[in-house]
Design an enzyme around this catalytic site. Sequence first.
Site, PDB file in Angstrom:
ATOM      1  N   ASN A 108       0.867  -1.130   0.022  1.00  0.00           N
ATOM      2  CA  ASN A 108      -0.044   0.030  -0.094  1.00  0.00           C
ATOM      3  C   ASN A 108       0.731   1.187  -0.154  1.00  0.00           C
ATOM      4  O   ASN A 108       2.011   1.199   0.421  1.00  0.00           O
ATOM      5  CB  ASN A 108      -0.944  -0.173   1.258  1.00  0.00           C
ATOM      6  CG  ASN A 108      -2.020   1.263   1.398  1.00  0.00           C
ATOM      7  OD1 ASN A 108      -2.565   1.580   0.281  1.00  0.00           O
ATOM      8  ND2 ASN A 108      -1.771   1.978   2.437  1.00  0.00           N
ATOM      9  N   HIS A 110       0.971   4.998   1.235  1.00  0.00           N
ATOM     10  CA  HIS A 110       0.154   6.053   2.267  1.00  0.00           C
ATOM     11  C   HIS A 110       0.914   7.260   2.259  1.00  0.00           C
ATOM     12  O   HIS A 110       2.118   7.314   2.553  1.00  0.00           O
ATOM     13  CB  HIS A 110       0.354   5.417   3.764  1.00  0.00           C
ATOM     14  CG  HIS A 110      -0.457   6.393   4.678  1.00  0.00           C
ATOM     15  ND1 HIS A 110      -1.908   6.306   4.712  1.00  0.00           N
ATOM     16  CD2 HIS A 110       0.072   7.254   5.478  1.00  0.00           C
ATOM     17  CE1 HIS A 110      -2.331   6.994   5.691  1.00  0.00           C
ATOM     18  NE2 HIS A 110      -1.126   7.629   6.245  1.00  0.00           N
TER      19      HIS A 110
END
Length: 201
Positions: A108, A110
Amino acid sequence: MLNIVVCVSGGGTNLQAIIDGVKNGRIKETRITGVISNNESAYALKRAEQNHIPAFCISPKSFSDREKYNDAFLDRLEELNPDLIVLAGFLVILPPKMIETYRGRIINIHPSLIPAFCGTGFYGLKVHEAALERGVKITGATVHYVDEGTDTGRIICQKSVQVLEDDTPETLQKRVMEQAEWIILPQAINEIAAGYGKTNG
Ligand code: GRF
């Protein structure tokens, strides 16, 4: 060859950075086998179509309950058979079974330097609003592995960005994307692809 599936919910600028990276050779030995969004109006889906990448909208709203959505999402992932799943602005809670099945193979991006400004409720502009509220002078972006928590998995790489006096959440978001996200996400994928070649034959 690393087969990746990119999960998106919005504009897809991180997806575009990955597409461009594969095209210009910054991301080697990698193929985007599909893009999945929960949001039918996500421009990211258009970016996939423009680049002849199979694009799928699987929206929780189209299913009578969460279980059925989770199953449909997992079935599509299984069909695409990813070596790596990249969450690029994907705003859906992942099915626990997905984290189990693809443990160590979901990453991911971020938009902060984790552990700052992350966890439940910290997404999109809210992250930059919090950074400006706190008055930090440096922020940035983080690529990390995904586990059962929110933004809690092992950190892969980070890149810092200076906060300017006259920044608004919007100007800060733009600079973090341009100077950090769009650089470290392709970089992380390229490193995984290189390692993947060695450890998986
Ligand atoms: C990015 O800021 C990313 O860090 C966050 O959501 C945003 C997605 O933007 N997770 P885009 O869809 O890649 O343009």
